[in-house]
Motif scaffolding. Structure first.
Motif, short mmCIF file in Angstrom:
data_model
loop_
_atom_site.label_atom_id
_atom_site.label_comp_id
_atom_site.label_asym_id
_atom_site.label_seq_id
_atom_site.Cartn_x
_atom_site.Cartn_y
_atom_site.Cartn_z
N LYS A 1 0.82 -1.21 0.00
CA LYS A 1 0.00 0.00 0.00
C LYS A 1 0.86 1.26 0.00
N GLN A 2 1.99 1.21 0.70
CA GLN A 2 2.90 2.35 0.74
C GLN A 2 3.45 2.66 -0.65
N LEU A 3 3.83 1.62 -1.36
CA LEU A 3 4.33 1.80 -2.72
C LEU A 3 3.26 2.38 -3.63
N PHE A 4 2.06 1.87 -3.51
CA PHE A 4 0.97 2.36 -4.36
C PHE A 4 0.72 3.84 -4.12
N GLN A 5 0.78 4.26 -2.87
CA GLN A 5 0.56 5.67 -2.55
C GLN A 5 1.68 6.54 -3.13
N LEU A 6 2.91 6.04 -3.09
CA LEU A 6 4.05 6.80 -3.61
C LEU A 6 3.93 7.02 -5.12
N VAL A 7 3.59 5.97 -5.86
CA VAL A 7 3.50 6.13 -7.31
C VAL A 7 2.28 6.97 -7.70
N CYS A 8 1.22 6.89 -6.92
CA CYS A 8 0.05 7.74 -7.19
C CYS A 8 0.41 9.22 -6.96
N ASP A 9 1.19 9.49 -5.93
CA ASP A 9 1.63 10.86 -5.67
C ASP A 9 2.47 11.39 -6.83
N LEU A 10 3.29 10.52 -7.41
CA LEU A 10 4.10 10.93 -8.56
C LEU A 10 3.21 11.25 -9.75
N MET A 11 2.18 10.44 -9.97
CA MET A 11 1.28 10.68 -11.10
C MET A 11 0.51 11.98 -10.94
N ALA B 1 7.27 17.57 -16.79
CA ALA B 1 8.22 17.61 -17.90
C ALA B 1 9.60 17.08 -17.52
N GLU B 2 10.10 17.48 -16.36
CA GLU B 2 11.47 17.09 -15.97
C GLU B 2 11.57 15.63 -15.57
N VAL B 3 10.47 15.05 -15.14
CA VAL B 3 10.48 13.64 -14.72
C VAL B 3 9.46 12.84 -15.55
N ALA B 4 9.33 13.21 -16.82
CA ALA B 4 8.31 12.61 -17.68
C ALA B 4 8.49 11.10 -17.80
N THR B 5 9.73 10.66 -18.01
CA THR B 5 9.99 9.23 -18.17
C THR B 5 9.61 8.45 -16.92
N SER B 6 9.91 9.05 -15.77
CA SER B 6 9.55 8.40 -14.50
C SER B 6 8.05 8.29 -14.35
N CYS B 7 7.32 9.30 -14.78
CA CYS B 7 5.86 9.27 -14.68
C CYS B 7 5.26 8.19 -15.58
N VAL B 8 5.83 8.03 -16.76
CA VAL B 8 5.36 6.96 -17.66
C VAL B 8 5.59 5.60 -17.02
N THR B 9 6.79 5.42 -16.46
CA THR B 9 7.09 4.14 -15.78
C THR B 9 6.15 3.93 -14.60
N ALA B 10 5.86 5.01 -13.86
CA ALA B 10 4.94 4.91 -12.73
C ALA B 10 3.55 4.50 -13.20
N GLY B 11 3.12 5.02 -14.35
CA GLY B 11 1.81 4.66 -14.89
C GLY B 11 1.72 3.17 -15.20
N VAL B 12 2.79 2.62 -15.78
CA VAL B 12 2.83 1.18 -16.07
C VAL B 12 2.82 0.39 -14.76
N LEU B 13 3.55 0.88 -13.78
CA LEU B 13 3.59 0.21 -12.47
C LEU B 13 2.21 0.19 -11.82
N VAL B 14 1.49 1.30 -11.89
CA VAL B 14 0.14 1.36 -11.34
C VAL B 14 -0.76 0.32 -12.02
N ALA B 15 -0.65 0.22 -13.34
CA ALA B 15 -1.45 -0.76 -14.08
C ALA B 15 -1.14 -2.18 -13.61
N ASN B 16 0.14 -2.47 -13.41
CA ASN B 16 0.54 -3.79 -12.94
C ASN B 16 -0.01 -4.07 -11.54
N MET B 17 0.04 -3.06 -10.67
CA MET B 17 -0.41 -3.24 -9.30
C MET B 17 -1.92 -3.42 -9.24
N LEU B 18 -2.66 -2.66 -10.05
CA LEU B 18 -4.12 -2.78 -10.03
C LEU B 18 -4.58 -4.12 -10.59
#
Length: 498
Positions: A310-320, A326-343
């Motif tokens: 749950k802690q990880l899920f909250q962290l990646v949601c905060d990033l999204m 713009a400066e962390v665009a690649t990280s946000c894309v990776t976070a989006g894929v991670l959210v999909a995997n977790m859900l």
């Protein structure tokens, strides 16, 4: 007359001697005697082939002190000269170490080119570096040795030579127990390269002992150096996303030793830094951590623990939810894929974000950054579809419905651009054949159909809104609603007709 002529000749000879001395002094100043100059072209173009004799001479100058005193095969006359083959006591001085560094750094640079690298390996550079790693106590010398080997390892054919040099890989693994940041960075780079190579199983077996794996985790967790964090997590990523044999050998013991908690702690630290102060040198660290977590979440055999955090899920949601991506665009894309995997693994998380308008908006704002990554875009639409599927547009109150409308309209440009790109991709035969028919764009289509339904519900209820206003200071533009609705309808018709 003879004496006069002799005097003139002597004067001319003196002048010539002066010129020679002047030239020699100039040459010595530009190219010290302890560092033979490369061919002139090499000074300007690193791609130029260097004289093999120059490379060989540099390799000989890297011989360890004891080995160097034995290898010097010179005449008695040469041995009498101080500069030719110094006594071991002389070689231990700081000046000789500096000379070694100069020679080593030149070879470090040359090793980046395949031609030079092959020449170096043919002339026993690996054996020389192996000997230095065994006897040298200088961290700088070790760093240079590891740097040269790291560059050599980048050439596929030469990686096999590293693997076949007796004892060298075990010596390299042992360098993980050094306390020098630069050395550790180079070691991690070499080991990562090995894990991606054809002989990856051999490297994995060398890393298998618990004390080695525990040391890798300790380095990643305790170093304060961003570059070393990046390299050590990159090594863990190489283990996770490498060949199946590597994962089978190393992932289970790493999980037992606390790999999941390490990743979450590292991400928590980076998110804390990101939200308080934007430090560009830390962006690659954030990205490599997310890539490692995402790779673990996509693993068929080892995803459960990481996806249920749950802690990880909250962290990646905060990033999204970040406004400026713009400066962390690649990280946000990776976070989006991670959210999909977790859900997909932990559906209990869906209600936690289904009412979050900022999270939904964050998903839409990430779409443009994933324009070149088909799989990432599919993952983002998958999450969007999951969230919108929970919206009962016919029953929710007008204020909540208007909030959804506001999110959709603020993201309409991103939605329209993405749908246009999708239609072009859908017409591509390779794309059509890459997924089963029942999976083609299903999540995206469900999301678009739901968006059209929400827009239609708002149109039905718009007379009850107070002059199309929403939340006081933000109005809903009817023309924008119609434009987005038309876009959704065009996409749905094109999909149904395909």
């Amino acid at each position: 007359r003879k004496e006069e002529t002799k005097g003139q000749r002597g004067s001319m000879e003196d002048e010539e001697a002066k010129q020679r001395r002047k030239l020699e002094e100039e040459t010595e100043r530009v190219c010290p005697s302890h560092h033979p100059p490369p061919p002139p072209d090499e000074l300007f173009d690193i791609s130029t082939t260097v004289d093999p004799s120059y490379v060989i001479s540099l390799i000989r100058k890297l011989l360890p002190i004891d080995s160097g005193s034995e290898e010097c095969d010179q005449s008695n006359e040469e041995k009498d000269r101080v500069s030719s083959c110094p006594e071991p006591a002389k070689l231990s001085g700081s000046s000789m170490e500096e000379a070694w560094e100069d020679h080593g750094c030149v070879l470090w640079d040359l090793a980046a080119g395949r031609t030079h690298a092959e020449l170096m390996v043919e002339n026993l550079i690996l054996e020389v570096l192996h000997a230095n790693l065994m006897v040298s106590k200088s961290t700088r010398i070790r760093e240079i040795c590891l740097g040269i080997i790291g560059n050599l390892a980048c050439h596929e054919g030469l990686l096999k030579h590293i693997e076949s040099t007796a004892g060298l890989v075990n010596i390299l693994v042992g360098q993980l127990f050094l306390d020098d940041t630069q050395c550790l960075s180079e070691v991690c780079r070499i080991l990562t390269t090995g894990l991606y190579g054809a002989g990856c199983t051999f490297w994995a077996e060398c890393l298998q002992p618990d004390d080695i794996l525990r040391r890798i985790l300790w380095i990643a967790e305790n170093t304060l150096n961003p570059h070393l964090i990046e390299k050590s997590v990159g090594l863990l990523l190489g283990i996770i996303e490498g060949q199946q044999e590597v994962g089978q050998l190393l992932i289970p013991p790493l999980l037992t030793l606390g790999l999941t908690s390490l990743f979450i702690n590292l991400l928590s630290i980076e998110m804390s830094k990101l939200t308080t102060e934007r430090i560009p040198e830390r962006y690659p660290v954030l990205e490599i951590i997310l890539r490692a977590i995402e790779a673990l979440s996509a693993s068929d055999s080892h995803s459960k623990e990481i996806c249920s955090s749950k802690q990880l899920f909250q962290l990646v949601c905060d990033l999204m939810k970040l406004q400026d991506k713009a400066e962390v665009a690649t990280s946000c894309v990776t976070a989006g894929v991670l959210v999909a995997n977790m859900l997909s693994e932990t559906v209990e998380f869906v209600p936690e974000v289904s009412q979050g308008f900022s999270f939904l908006e964050g998903l839409f704002s990430t779409l443009p950054f994933a324009s070149d990554d088909l799989e990432a875009r599919k993952a983002l639409w998958n999450v969007i579809a999951r969230l919108l599927a929970r919206v009962n547009e016919s029953e929710i109150n007008t204020f909540c419905l208007t909030q959804y409308i506001s999110v959709l309209l603020s993201s309409s440009d991103n939605i329209e651009d993405d749908l246009l790109d999708i239609q072009l991709e859908d017409s591509n035969e390779e794309f059509q054949n890459s997924f089963p028919s029942q999976m083609k764009s299903s999540a995206r289509t469900i999301a678009i159909q739901k968006m059209e339904s929400i827009l239609n519900s708002w149109n039905v209820r718009k007379e009850n809104l107070q002059e199309d206003s929403m939340n006081g200071d933000c109005s809903v533009n009817k023309a924008d609603v119609k434009r987005l609705s038309d876009c959704c309808q065009r996409y749905i018709k094109s999909f149904e007709g395909s």
